[in-house]
Write an enzyme that holds these catalytic residues in place. Structure first.
Site, PDB file in Angstrom:
ATOM      1  CB  CYS A 138      50.494  59.676  20.696  1.00  0.00           C
ATOM      2  SG  CYS A 138      49.048  59.821  19.795  1.00  0.00           S
ATOM      3  CB  CYS A 141      49.678  63.034  18.645  1.00  0.00           C
ATOM      4  SG  CYS A 141      48.398  61.581  19.739  1.00  0.00           S
ATOM      5  CG  ASP A 142      53.948  63.661  18.250  1.00  0.00           C
ATOM      6  OD1 ASP A 142      53.045  64.784  18.167  1.00  0.00           O
ATOM      7  OD2 ASP A 142      53.948  63.012  18.961  1.00  0.00           O
TER       8      ASP A 142
END
Length: 409
Positions: A138, A141-142
């Site tokens: 993701c 997300c990261d």
């Protein structure tokens, strides 16, 4: 050995963000709720090093840290958590059955929140670098974690190329491993054109992942040319896999409606094709799969579970449990004809006090009307001993028509 049987109001299958949120809502509504999780509370969210786009945490939080908070809240509201693998389900009928190796759980409502798993490459040492050690799934997300660093993206579909473009806002250099020949991608044309113009993106064509290498964390991804067999080591700080996603829906196949890819189809109320069965989070067909959207899904599923149980109890008491003749007017208060016919039916019932009279506002209580075989249109339902005998369209309602139909039973 005979199985144990436990009875609950709600069984939630899956302990990710969606399942835990649904359980929080059910527990807070004082429903007797159990959450079944086969391995790890938090699901895929625990793989993420840092989550910065979940509201309420301006400094961000680790995936594991955030999910621990979810779990604490689940327990606060008295939800039982059981680690068990669900082996089968029986979802038709008023009592749903969720089967595990040792116990069958009987419930009024089942909430499916089984999530899914990213498709892996199958390359050597892959498992070693999962769970926040270098392999991610993701970029939303990261991405921030890889600011100023070099990363590799595997895949060439819409997700892979669009996420690579997003990563370019943070990372120093993005290598993209593509299995196809030079210039061929599976992504849409607009994304392809943007990617090819992006100076931070570097394509490595005709390659697949052969091996992941590193110590405690990932240091190098070894690619293999599918035509020549040449090994190409790429030194990176992290690797993103966008080669597909596999929903955990095998045990629901042939039972719940799904897309060709195996995602469960729901409406906006998280309702599946079976009454009393809801699905939420990454397991259902949707556009964006994030912790925030899973929480939204779970909240709706938990709320609708409470409503479903309340309506079921009311339906049993006020409709199915009534002996003798019963008239139910399903009306729309915004419709002039409905208001006119309501007056007519009320006058009729005053003259026949022996007949039980009920009203359902189809504008607000569509689901209750559906239990009476009404899709949502204003109608008059005639019942006897709790069974539906006749449905009269709103325009055909008259005292004579009611007399005529009631005389038949």
């Amino acid at each position: 050995m005979p199985k144990n049987i436990e009875n609950y109001d709600v069984v939630v299958i899956g302990g990710g963000p969606a399942g835990m949120t649904a359980a929080i809502y059910c527990g807070r509504a004082r429903l007797n709720t159990i959450l079944l999780e086969k391995s790890l509370m938090g699901g895929l969210a625990t793989y993420t090093n840092e989550i910065e786009n979940y509201p309420g945490f301006p400094e961000g939080n680790s995936g594991t840290g955030l999910m621990k908070l979810f779990e604490q809240q689940v327990k606060k509201f008295g939800v039982k958590i059981k680690y068990a693998d669900v082996t089968g389900v029986e979802l038709e009928g008023e009592t749903k059955v969720v089967k595990t190796f040792r116990t069958d759980y009987h419930a009024k409502v089942v909430i499916v929140a089984t999530g899914g798993k990213p498709r892996l490459t199958g390359a050597k040492n892959e498992e070693k670098f999962l769970f926040g050690k270098g392999i991610s799934f993701c970029s939303t997300c990261d991405a921030a974690y890889y600011t100023g660093k070099d990363v590799l993206v595997v895949g060439s579909g819409d997700a892979a190329i669009e996420e690579s473009i997003f990563l370019s806002k943070f990372a120093n250099k993005i290598y993209i491993s593509v299995i196809h020949d030079v210039g061929i991608m599976d992504a849409n044309k607009v994304a392809q054109e943007q990617a090819l113009k992006n100076e931070k993106l570097h394509f490595i064509w005709n390659t697949i992942v052969d091996e992941f290498v590193g110590g405690e964390t990932l240091e190098t991804v070894v690619l293999r040319n599918v035509k020549t067999g040449e090994k190409i080591p790429v030194k990176v700080d992290g690797c993103f896999l966008f080669i597909g996603y596999l929903p955990n829906t095998d045990i629901f196949k042939g039972i719940l409606n799904m897309t060709e890819r195996g995602y469960i189809i729901t409406n906006e109320n998280m309702e599946t094709n079976i009454p009393g069965v809801f699905a939420c989070g990454d397991v259902r067909e949707k556009t964006l799969r994030q912790v925030a959207t899973s929480v939204g899904d779970g909240a709706i599923a938990g709320f609708m579970a409470e409503r479903y149980i309340a309506e079921t109890e009311m339906f049993e008491k006020e409709f199915k449990g009534v002996k003798g003749s019963q008239i139910v007017l399903c009306y729309d208060p915004t419709d002039a004809l409905s208001r006119e016919k309501m007056t007519l039916v009320e006058e009729y019932c005053k003259k026949h006090p022996e007949i039980k009279f009920n009203k359902i506002d189809v504008y607000k209580g569509k689901s209750m009307a559906q239990r009476l075989g009404i899709k949502g249109e204003p109608s008059l339902v005639l019942m006897f001993d709790g069974e539906i005998k006749e449905i009269i369209p709103i325009q055909d309602i008259s005292a004579a028509a009611i007399d005529d139909k009631l005389s038949l039973f």
